[in-house]
Scaffold this active site. Structure first.
Site, mmCIF file in Angstrom:
data_model
loop_
_atom_site.group_PDB
_atom_site.id
_atom_site.type_symbol
_atom_site.label_atom_id
_atom_site.label_comp_id
_atom_site.label_asym_id
_atom_site.label_seq_id
_atom_site.Cartn_x
_atom_site.Cartn_y
_atom_site.Cartn_z
ATOM 1 C CB THR A 96 -0.912 0.004 1.228
ATOM 2 O OG1 THR A 96 -1.656 -1.216 1.236
ATOM 3 C CG2 THR A 96 -1.882 1.164 1.182
ATOM 4 C CE LYS A 173 -5.085 -2.140 1.388
ATOM 5 N NZ LYS A 173 -3.793 -2.672 1.726
#
Lengths: 271, 271
Positions: A96, A173
């Site tokens: 991420t 995300k």
């Protein structure tokens, strides 16, 4: 499935994901900064790489699942990594990070003839063990087609295609994590207010998470909060990811009022 | 079911709820500040009361569903209301108000021998028409037992008992509305950030509301937002209810950081 996949980053999520790959029959070359974390995989037949570049095969597939932008960049720019991957190679980027970093690394790959596919993971380590991960995807079509079976073998139960542009799956995300953090912290505040007003927080959580909020996220955080655990424990992931989203919002001149506030709140609580 | 129920407050939610009661076979005496709104009910056999007190029968049951604390207090304190309800009468209080107001009115009732039962409603007017309302309950046991069939006839699909203390069900309603508003506004911000970053917000909403956030609230607001509608339209309910929750938090010395921020955000957007 005798193809050897490189796997870099054996943290709490990386380890079960790599284990799934091994168990699905793939050969693995693994690298982790703290090499001892690779031991369970080595015991199952994985090969330990001395440096990231040694986990990479020419024209092959390498997956990275590391902590943040800086760690990801340092892997991609490490000596030999891009050279070894070479023409036709694919880098599955599962961390991420910011969409900006991801776009930059995609360009660097493209200039070398290799391809970055964004495939950041939604799911806690237990979800990885149960092979119930959700993975938004972005990147060139042929590369995505090549990695889909690999992602499924990693435990990706749901793969969601967000097109060819780098940055898209990464942003999804961040958006998802922001919503998770917003939901968890709002629920925590709500249940504390209930309790301080003399109302049983477990009964409140039960009612709401069986009806209006009958989604996995609310149910699992409702249980944690009712058991007096902080929704996200001591994890630094919420602060990092909400910060990345708020930054992506500002760069795109999109509103970041709630995400910006939440980031400040998490920072102040961490102090 | 020939019992006559008093029903005060025929707004967007009150009208379908009262209609359900009539259709279930109850007789109704209705009051609304703007009397013309009662016409559909009069056409179905309800009796129009000239003032709140005229909708109330001695020892009977009267339901109120009005806009705010002030409107509710003015009904209860209106001439003849408490006198007419008298000993053994029950006031079903269905509005979203502060726990403090609710507790105060419960005491006023108790001093007169009547009983206040809190039964605030979760559900939009369409949910009332479909008889899918969720209703947290609080009040003395006997009174709750007496009104349960009436609440079910109103369209209460789920009745959730939060004990005997006044204020409890009211607080649950505020907590629920805060979570709804937090979820809706966070989703709105998230999807706008996605769009401004070139990612299709409909695809993002689809993925998230089918997986991590597969709850009715996210699905309905996801659809509204994807269709470029504000999650709560022009409704003033979010600002009012989040304000009440933030106030209840402060009074109980509970944290109100997110609720307080959200209230300020809604106020600034309303200006």
């Amino acid at each position: 499935m005798s193809e050897t996949i490189g796997f870099i980053g054996l943290g709490r999520l990386g380890l079960p994901v790599a284990t799934n790959l091994l168990q699905a029959g793939y050969s693995l070359a693994v690298y982790n900064r703290t090499a001892s974390k690779a031991e369970p995989l080595i015991a199952q037949g994985a090969r330990l790489a001395a440096r990231p570049a040694d986990a990479v095969a020419a024209g092959g597939v390498v997956a990275t699942l590391v902590w943040d932008d800086e760690a990801l960049e340092s892997v991609v720019m490490s000596e030999g990594f891009l050279e070894n991957l070479g023409q036709g190679g694919i880098h599955i980027s599962m961390s991420t990070v910011s969409p900006e970093t991801s776009r930059k690394l995609a360009s660097i790959h493209a200039a070398r003839g290799s391809t970055l596919v964004e495939a950041p993971i939604f799911g806690r380590p237990e979800a990885a063990e149960e092979r119930k991960l959700l993975i938004p995807l972005a990147g060139p079509k042929d590369a995505k087609d090549r990695v889909r079976p690999i992602l499924a073998a990693m435990g990706g139960e749901g793969l969601y295609d967000f097109g060819e542009e780098a940055g898209a799956a990464t942003l999804v995300k961040l958006v998802g994590n922001f919503l998770i953090v917003s939901a968890g912290h709002s629920l925590g505040e709500a249940l504390t207010i209930a309790e301080k007003n003399g109302v049983d927080p477990v009964a409140v959580a039960d009612m709401l998470t069986q009806t209006l909020f009958n989604a996995p996220i609310y149910q699992s955080y409702g249980k944690r909060i009712a058991q007096k655990q902080a929704p996200f424990g001591q994890s630094k992931i919420p602060m990092k990811d909400v910060g990345l989203l708020a930054e992506a919002a500002r760069r795109a001149e999109a509103p970041s009022r709630i995400s910006g506030f939440l980031h400040e709140l998490l920072r102040s609580e961490a102090e």
